[in-house]
Write a protein that holds these residues in place. Sequence first.
Motif, PDB file in Angstrom:
ATOM      1  N   HIS A 178      -7.204   0.161   1.691  1.00 12.70           N
ATOM      2  CA  HIS A 178      -6.930  -1.041   2.468  1.00 12.70           C
ATOM      3  C   HIS A 178      -5.431  -1.313   2.539  1.00 12.70           C
ATOM      4  O   HIS A 178      -4.757  -1.392   1.511  1.00 12.70           O
ATOM      5  N   CYS A 179      -4.950  -1.464   3.741  1.00 15.52           N
ATOM      6  CA  CYS A 179      -3.532  -1.749   3.958  1.00 15.52           C
ATOM      7  C   CYS A 179      -3.212  -3.154   3.458  1.00 15.52           C
ATOM      8  O   CYS A 179      -3.899  -4.112   3.804  1.00 15.52           O
ATOM      9  N   PRO A 180      -2.168  -3.300   2.667  1.00 17.94           N
ATOM     10  CA  PRO A 180      -1.845  -4.626   2.133  1.00 17.94           C
ATOM     11  C   PRO A 180      -0.986  -5.468   3.070  1.00 17.94           C
ATOM     12  O   PRO A 180      -0.766  -6.633   2.802  1.00 17.94           O
ATOM     13  N   PHE A 181      -0.501  -4.894   4.155  1.00 17.55           N
ATOM     14  CA  PHE A 181       0.457  -5.604   5.000  1.00 17.55           C
ATOM     15  C   PHE A 181      -0.235  -6.399   6.095  1.00 17.55           C
ATOM     16  O   PHE A 181      -1.109  -5.890   6.778  1.00 17.55           O
ATOM     17  N   VAL A 182       0.152  -7.639   6.237  1.00 17.48           N
ATOM     18  CA  VAL A 182      -0.319  -8.495   7.320  1.00 17.48           C
ATOM     19  C   VAL A 182       0.892  -9.163   7.950  1.00 17.48           C
ATOM     20  O   VAL A 182       1.889  -9.416   7.266  1.00 17.48           O
ATOM     21  N   THR A 183       0.798  -9.409   9.249  1.00 19.67           N
ATOM     22  CA  THR A 183       1.899 -10.136   9.873  1.00 19.67           C
ATOM     23  C   THR A 183       1.923 -11.529   9.281  1.00 19.67           C
ATOM     24  O   THR A 183       0.883 -12.129   9.020  1.00 19.67           O
ATOM     25  N   ALA A 184       3.120 -12.027   9.042  1.00 22.92           N
ATOM     26  CA  ALA A 184       3.224 -13.301   8.344  1.00 22.92           C
ATOM     27  C   ALA A 184       4.387 -14.114   8.864  1.00 22.92           C
ATOM     28  O   ALA A 184       5.312 -13.602   9.484  1.00 22.92           O
ATOM     29  N   SER A 185       4.316 -15.361   8.547  1.00 16.23           N
ATOM     30  CA  SER A 185       5.355 -16.301   8.906  1.00 16.23           C
ATOM     31  C   SER A 185       6.327 -16.434   7.740  1.00 16.23           C
ATOM     32  O   SER A 185       5.951 -16.251   6.589  1.00 16.23           O
ATOM     33  N   PRO A 186       7.568 -16.782   8.038  1.00 13.20           N
ATOM     34  CA  PRO A 186       8.477 -17.081   6.928  1.00 13.20           C
ATOM     35  C   PRO A 186       7.969 -18.232   6.065  1.00 13.20           C
ATOM     36  O   PRO A 186       8.245 -18.299   4.886  1.00 13.20           O
ATOM     37  N   SER A 187       7.182 -19.132   6.653  1.00 12.38           N
ATOM     38  CA  SER A 187       6.608 -20.208   5.841  1.00 12.38           C
ATOM     39  C   SER A 187       5.311 -19.692   5.217  1.00 12.38           C
ATOM     40  O   SER A 187       4.510 -19.041   5.863  1.00 12.38           O
ATOM     41  N   TRP A 188       5.120 -19.947   3.962  1.00 13.06           N
ATOM     42  CA  TRP A 188       4.005 -19.419   3.185  1.00 13.06           C
ATOM     43  C   TRP A 188       2.650 -19.763   3.806  1.00 13.06           C
ATOM     44  O   TRP A 188       2.388 -20.897   4.157  1.00 13.06           O
ATOM     45  N   SER A 193       3.820  -9.844   5.238  1.00 11.69           N
ATOM     46  CA  SER A 193       3.652 -10.203   3.840  1.00 11.69           C
ATOM     47  C   SER A 193       2.646  -9.224   3.253  1.00 11.69           C
ATOM     48  O   SER A 193       1.951  -8.527   3.989  1.00 11.69           O
ATOM     49  N   ILE A 194       2.592  -9.176   1.955  1.00 11.14           N
ATOM     50  CA  ILE A 194       1.628  -8.312   1.281  1.00 11.14           C
ATOM     51  C   ILE A 194       0.496  -9.199   0.801  1.00 11.14           C
ATOM     52  O   ILE A 194       0.704 -10.144   0.049  1.00 11.14           O
ATOM     53  N   ARG A 195      -0.697  -8.907   1.271  1.00 10.01           N
ATOM     54  CA  ARG A 195      -1.857  -9.696   0.856  1.00 10.01           C
ATOM     55  C   ARG A 195      -2.442  -9.109  -0.414  1.00 10.01           C
ATOM     56  O   ARG A 195      -2.462  -7.894  -0.627  1.00 10.01           O
ATOM     57  N   ASP A 196      -2.894  -9.966  -1.238  1.00  9.14           N
ATOM     58  CA  ASP A 196      -3.566  -9.562  -2.454  1.00  9.14           C
ATOM     59  C   ASP A 196      -5.044  -9.479  -2.135  1.00  9.14           C
ATOM     60  O   ASP A 196      -5.592 -10.352  -1.468  1.00  9.14           O
ATOM     61  N   MET A 197      -5.700  -8.438  -2.574  1.00 10.93           N
ATOM     62  CA  MET A 197      -7.136  -8.270  -2.329  1.00 10.93           C
ATOM     63  C   MET A 197      -7.846  -8.124  -3.665  1.00 10.93           C
ATOM     64  O   MET A 197      -8.251  -7.027  -4.047  1.00 10.93           O
ATOM     65  N   PRO A 198      -7.986  -9.205  -4.403  1.00 14.98           N
ATOM     66  CA  PRO A 198      -8.617  -9.096  -5.729  1.00 14.98           C
ATOM     67  C   PRO A 198     -10.099  -8.740  -5.610  1.00 14.98           C
ATOM     68  O   PRO A 198     -10.742  -9.026  -4.605  1.00 14.98           O
ATOM     69  N   PHE A 199     -10.612  -8.104  -6.629  1.00 20.88           N
ATOM     70  CA  PHE A 199     -12.017  -7.724  -6.666  1.00 20.88           C
ATOM     71  C   PHE A 199     -12.804  -8.666  -7.567  1.00 20.88           C
ATOM     72  O   PHE A 199     -13.491  -8.233  -8.484  1.00 20.88           O
ATOM     73  N   ASP A 200     -12.709  -9.968  -7.304  1.00 23.62           N
ATOM     74  CA  ASP A 200     -13.474 -10.944  -8.082  1.00 23.62           C
ATOM     75  C   ASP A 200     -14.972 -10.770  -7.857  1.00 23.62           C
ATOM     76  O   ASP A 200     -15.771 -10.909  -8.764  1.00 23.62           O
ATOM     77  N   ASN A 201     -15.349 -10.508  -6.620  1.00 29.19           N
ATOM     78  CA  ASN A 201     -16.746 -10.319  -6.244  1.00 29.19           C
ATOM     79  C   ASN A 201     -16.806  -9.143  -5.274  1.00 29.19           C
ATOM     80  O   ASN A 201     -17.000  -9.327  -4.079  1.00 29.19           O
ATOM     81  N   ALA A 248     -25.101   5.765  -1.099  1.00 34.37           N
ATOM     82  CA  ALA A 248     -23.721   6.131  -0.786  1.00 34.37           C
ATOM     83  C   ALA A 248     -22.814   5.412  -1.771  1.00 34.37           C
ATOM     84  O   ALA A 248     -23.087   4.275  -2.176  1.00 34.37           O
ATOM     85  N   VAL A 249     -21.736   6.086  -2.155  1.00 37.69           N
ATOM     86  CA  VAL A 249     -20.728   5.497  -3.023  1.00 37.69           C
ATOM     87  C   VAL A 249     -19.503   5.215  -2.161  1.00 37.69           C
ATOM     88  O   VAL A 249     -19.050   6.080  -1.411  1.00 37.69           O
ATOM     89  N   MET A 250     -19.019   3.988  -2.253  1.00 34.34           N
ATOM     90  CA  MET A 250     -17.800   3.616  -1.542  1.00 34.34           C
ATOM     91  C   MET A 250     -16.746   3.254  -2.574  1.00 34.34           C
ATOM     92  O   MET A 250     -17.003   2.470  -3.488  1.00 34.34           O
ATOM     93  N   VAL A 251     -15.568   3.834  -2.396  1.00 39.32           N
ATOM     94  CA  VAL A 251     -14.417   3.482  -3.217  1.00 39.32           C
ATOM     95  C   VAL A 251     -13.484   2.684  -2.327  1.00 39.32           C
ATOM     96  O   VAL A 251     -13.045   3.174  -1.286  1.00 39.32           O
ATOM     97  N   ARG A 252     -13.235   1.442  -2.709  1.00 48.89           N
ATOM     98  CA  ARG A 252     -12.312   0.571  -1.969  1.00 48.89           C
ATOM     99  C   ARG A 252     -11.054   0.425  -2.800  1.00 48.89           C
ATOM    100  O   ARG A 252     -11.069  -0.233  -3.825  1.00 48.89           O
ATOM    101  N   GLN A 253      -9.982   1.054  -2.341  1.00 46.75           N
ATOM    102  CA  GLN A 253      -8.723   0.992  -3.077  1.00 46.75           C
ATOM    103  C   GLN A 253      -7.740   0.100  -2.344  1.00 46.75           C
ATOM    104  O   GLN A 253      -7.659   0.128  -1.120  1.00 46.75           O
ATOM    105  N   THR A 254      -7.006  -0.678  -3.110  1.00 51.59           N
ATOM    106  CA  THR A 254      -5.959  -1.515  -2.538  1.00 51.59           C
ATOM    107  C   THR A 254      -4.636  -1.152  -3.193  1.00 51.59           C
ATOM    108  O   THR A 254      -4.602  -0.548  -4.266  1.00 51.59           O
ATOM    109  N   ALA A 255      -3.565  -1.536  -2.567  1.00 51.71           N
ATOM    110  CA  ALA A 255      -2.241  -1.260  -3.127  1.00 51.71           C
ATOM    111  C   ALA A 255      -1.859  -2.262  -4.205  1.00 51.71           C
ATOM    112  O   ALA A 255      -0.893  -2.058  -4.931  1.00 51.71           O
ATOM    113  N   THR A 256      -2.607  -3.355  -4.324  1.00 51.47           N
ATOM    114  CA  THR A 256      -2.225  -4.416  -5.256  1.00 51.47           C
ATOM    115  C   THR A 256      -3.251  -4.700  -6.346  1.00 51.47           C
ATOM    116  O   THR A 256      -2.902  -5.274  -7.364  1.00 51.47           O
TER     117      THR A 256
END
Length: 185
Positions: free
Chosen positions: A23-33, A48-56, A81-89
């Motif tokens: 999963h690509c961590p980059f999303v278009t973002a505004s200078p304002s948070w 910005s770099i989005r965080d994609m936590p695996f809480d659920n 089927a086995v799916m591996v979901r990898q993130t950069a963060t």
Amino acid sequence: GASPDGLICYPDGTVEALEVKNHCPFVTASPSWGKRFTPKSSPKHTYSIRDMPFDNPTVPPVYIPQLMMEMFCVGVECQSAVMVRQTATSGAAVLRIYRNDEWIDEMLYWLNKFQADYVEQEEDVPPPTNFFWDDPNPEISTRYEKFVKWTRQLCDTVEVLDIIKHRDIQRVMTASENHTSLFLD
């Protein structure tokens, strides 16, 4: 598509399709948070770099048809089927989803209907937006709505096999054999 990234073949003859998503961590973002731009209004090179936590962790609904079609194409010996979901963060989640032949039959119904209604026609007319969802025949639109909801429900049946922490993901090795982050952090 229905081409798994790999096949896991067991000594008893069973097979699992393997699908890996980075999963690509980059999303278009505004200078304002927190403010996001649409592609037309986004300033160039503002991300910005989005965080994609695996809480659920789960399989997103958009991947259910791909995984089910892969299991269908591999054959009856492929019951999951086995799916591996990898993130950069956040590391990676290793998930399993089981084959559902009733759902596959319904998916094939919709694929065949799409082919008959829009591909095999003599006129070269693209399908309308939301072609089955907004079908004027209530039997079709209701059946399709049930199928979409069923697809979403399958996400809740996913088995979590493992969560691999970010620090344990193998990274590029330098000449000194030290792990190198893929980011400039």
